[in-house]
Motif scaffolding. Sequence first.
Motif, PDB file in Angstrom:
ATOM      1  N   LEU A   1     -18.710  21.185 -20.339  1.00 30.95           N
ATOM      2  CA  LEU A   1     -18.825  21.464 -21.773  1.00 30.95           C
ATOM      3  C   LEU A   1     -17.553  21.073 -22.521  1.00 30.95           C
ATOM      4  CD1 LEU A   1     -20.731  24.833 -21.510  1.00 30.95           C
ATOM      5  CD2 LEU A   1     -21.660  22.633 -22.284  1.00 30.95           C
ATOM      6  N   ARG A   2     -16.408  21.327 -21.896  1.00 33.38           N
ATOM      7  CA  ARG A   2     -15.129  20.919 -22.514  1.00 33.38           C
ATOM      8  C   ARG A   2     -15.081  19.393 -22.639  1.00 33.38           C
ATOM      9  NH1 ARG A   2     -12.976  25.000 -18.762  1.00 33.38           N
ATOM     10  NH2 ARG A   2     -12.449  26.804 -20.039  1.00 33.38           N
ATOM     11  N   ARG A   3     -15.420  18.701 -21.567  1.00 34.82           N
ATOM     12  CA  ARG A   3     -15.400  17.240 -21.593  1.00 34.82           C
ATOM     13  C   ARG A   3     -16.357  16.679 -22.642  1.00 34.82           C
ATOM     14  NH1 ARG A   3     -15.375  14.947 -15.363  1.00 34.82           N
ATOM     15  NH2 ARG A   3     -13.625  16.209 -14.613  1.00 34.82           N
ATOM     16  N   ALA A   4     -17.435  17.396 -22.872  1.00 35.93           N
ATOM     17  CA  ALA A   4     -18.428  16.956 -23.873  1.00 35.93           C
ATOM     18  C   ALA A   4     -17.930  17.197 -25.300  1.00 35.93           C
ATOM     19  CB  ALA A   4     -19.753  17.677 -23.645  1.00 35.93           C
TER      20      ALA A   4
ATOM     21  N   MET B   1     -20.035  14.921 -17.415  1.00 34.48           N
ATOM     22  CA  MET B   1     -19.613  14.799 -16.017  1.00 34.48           C
ATOM     23  C   MET B   1     -19.997  13.442 -15.431  1.00 34.48           C
ATOM     24  SD  MET B   1     -17.882  17.489 -15.615  1.00 34.48           S
ATOM     25  CE  MET B   1     -17.595  17.759 -13.867  1.00 34.48           C
ATOM     26  N   LEU B   2     -20.985  12.804 -16.016  1.00 35.78           N
ATOM     27  CA  LEU B   2     -21.381  11.467 -15.582  1.00 35.78           C
ATOM     28  C   LEU B   2     -20.567  10.376 -16.287  1.00 35.78           C
ATOM     29  CD1 LEU B   2     -25.230  12.050 -15.440  1.00 35.78           C
ATOM     30  CD2 LEU B   2     -23.732  11.559 -13.474  1.00 35.78           C
ATOM     31  N   GLY B   3     -19.623  10.792 -17.125  1.00 36.44           N
ATOM     32  CA  GLY B   3     -18.764   9.829 -17.813  1.00 36.44           C
ATOM     33  C   GLY B   3     -19.398   9.177 -19.024  1.00 36.44           C
ATOM     34  N   ARG B   4     -20.464   9.749 -19.520  1.00 37.31           N
ATOM     35  CA  ARG B   4     -21.178   9.187 -20.673  1.00 37.31           C
ATOM     36  C   ARG B   4     -20.738   9.937 -21.938  1.00 37.31           C
ATOM     37  NH1 ARG B   4     -27.184   8.900 -18.080  1.00 37.31           N
ATOM     38  NH2 ARG B   4     -27.734   8.459 -20.254  1.00 37.31           N
ATOM     39  N   GLN B   5     -19.461   9.746 -22.287  1.00 33.61           N
ATOM     40  CA  GLN B   5     -18.807  10.543 -23.317  1.00 33.61           C
ATOM     41  C   GLN B   5     -19.454  10.440 -24.692  1.00 33.61           C
ATOM     42  OE1 GLN B   5     -17.187  12.386 -20.788  1.00 33.61           O
ATOM     43  NE2 GLN B   5     -16.383  12.990 -22.756  1.00 33.61           N
ATOM     44  N   GLU B   6     -19.795   9.259 -25.107  1.00 33.88           N
ATOM     45  CA  GLU B   6     -20.382   9.108 -26.440  1.00 33.88           C
ATOM     46  C   GLU B   6     -21.692   9.897 -26.541  1.00 33.88           C
ATOM     47  OE1 GLU B   6     -22.086   5.475 -29.106  1.00 33.88           O
ATOM     48  OE2 GLU B   6     -20.145   5.141 -28.109  1.00 33.88           O
ATOM     49  N   GLU B   7     -22.525   9.788 -25.527  1.00 35.79           N
ATOM     50  CA  GLU B   7     -23.792  10.533 -25.509  1.00 35.79           C
ATOM     51  C   GLU B   7     -23.539  12.036 -25.418  1.00 35.79           C
ATOM     52  OE1 GLU B   7     -27.025   8.439 -22.989  1.00 35.79           O
ATOM     53  OE2 GLU B   7     -25.066   7.690 -22.288  1.00 35.79           O
ATOM     54  N   ALA B   8     -22.526  12.424 -24.632  1.00 32.83           N
ATOM     55  CA  ALA B   8     -22.196  13.847 -24.482  1.00 32.83           C
ATOM     56  C   ALA B   8     -21.758  14.438 -25.814  1.00 32.83           C
ATOM     57  CB  ALA B   8     -21.106  14.026 -23.428  1.00 32.83           C
ATOM     58  N   ARG B   9     -20.935  13.707 -26.541  1.00 30.29           N
ATOM     59  CA  ARG B   9     -20.467  14.206 -27.845  1.00 30.29           C
ATOM     60  C   ARG B   9     -21.622  14.313 -28.845  1.00 30.29           C
ATOM     61  NH1 ARG B   9     -15.388  15.289 -27.647  1.00 30.29           N
ATOM     62  NH2 ARG B   9     -13.957  14.122 -26.337  1.00 30.29           N
TER      63      ARG B   9
ATOM     64  N   ALA C   1     -25.563  18.102 -22.426  1.00 30.17           N
ATOM     65  CA  ALA C   1     -24.217  17.720 -22.850  1.00 30.17           C
ATOM     66  C   ALA C   1     -23.234  17.740 -21.686  1.00 30.17           C
ATOM     67  CB  ALA C   1     -23.740  18.664 -23.962  1.00 30.17           C
ATOM     68  N   ALA C   2     -23.254  18.809 -20.905  1.00 26.94           N
ATOM     69  CA  ALA C   2     -22.313  18.932 -19.788  1.00 26.94           C
ATOM     70  C   ALA C   2     -22.569  17.876 -18.721  1.00 26.94           C
ATOM     71  CB  ALA C   2     -22.403  20.332 -19.185  1.00 26.94           C
ATOM     72  N   ALA C   3     -23.826  17.635 -18.393  1.00 26.49           N
ATOM     73  CA  ALA C   3     -24.152  16.634 -17.366  1.00 26.49           C
ATOM     74  C   ALA C   3     -23.755  15.236 -17.836  1.00 26.49           C
ATOM     75  CB  ALA C   3     -25.634  16.694 -17.019  1.00 26.49           C
ATOM     76  N   LEU C   4     -24.040  14.912 -19.088  1.00 20.68           N
ATOM     77  CA  LEU C   4     -23.626  13.613 -19.615  1.00 20.68           C
ATOM     78  C   LEU C   4     -22.117  13.433 -19.500  1.00 20.68           C
ATOM     79  CD1 LEU C   4     -25.905  13.410 -22.775  1.00 20.68           C
ATOM     80  CD2 LEU C   4     -25.875  11.737 -20.895  1.00 20.68           C
TER      81      LEU C   4
END
Length: 146
Positions: A139-142, A94-102, A89-92
């Motif tokens: 983690l926050r960004r995710a 940070m890579l700007g892949r917000q939908e996948e991170a969420r 989640a955190a890596a996604l």
Amino acid sequence: MRAIRLNPNLAVGYGNCAALYGVSGQYPEARAAYERAAALSPRDPLKPFWRGGFGIGAYVAADFETCLHNAQAGLKETPAYASLMRQEAAALAMLGRQEEARASVARLVEKMPGLTVTRVRAIVPVRNEADWELWLEGLRRAGLPE
């Protein structure tokens, strides 16, 4: 370290070093120790833990692609391993892949109801303050709540 000197084929020794090096921000050492442990014991039940140590090392070194690849490979072997879920989640994020991170955070919170950024700080022993901030920012960004 002493255990490895006594038995240079001790996979668990290398694996535990991978975890220690990873949370200590010693990424090259974490990677080398993980690779050695995995080569010595590729089906070891502790492999997800070792992989998690290597992954956090990659993450705090801002090698988010490697962290993500490692987490996803590990989740194929051990689908609900929380450490790897957090790293994914955190890596996604940070890579700007917000939908996948969420989506990744949603799976994580399903596995660990009530998980928050504050709780992660209490359970993951990252050693350096700057590394903490980077780790928690992902983690926050995710979308993990405070």
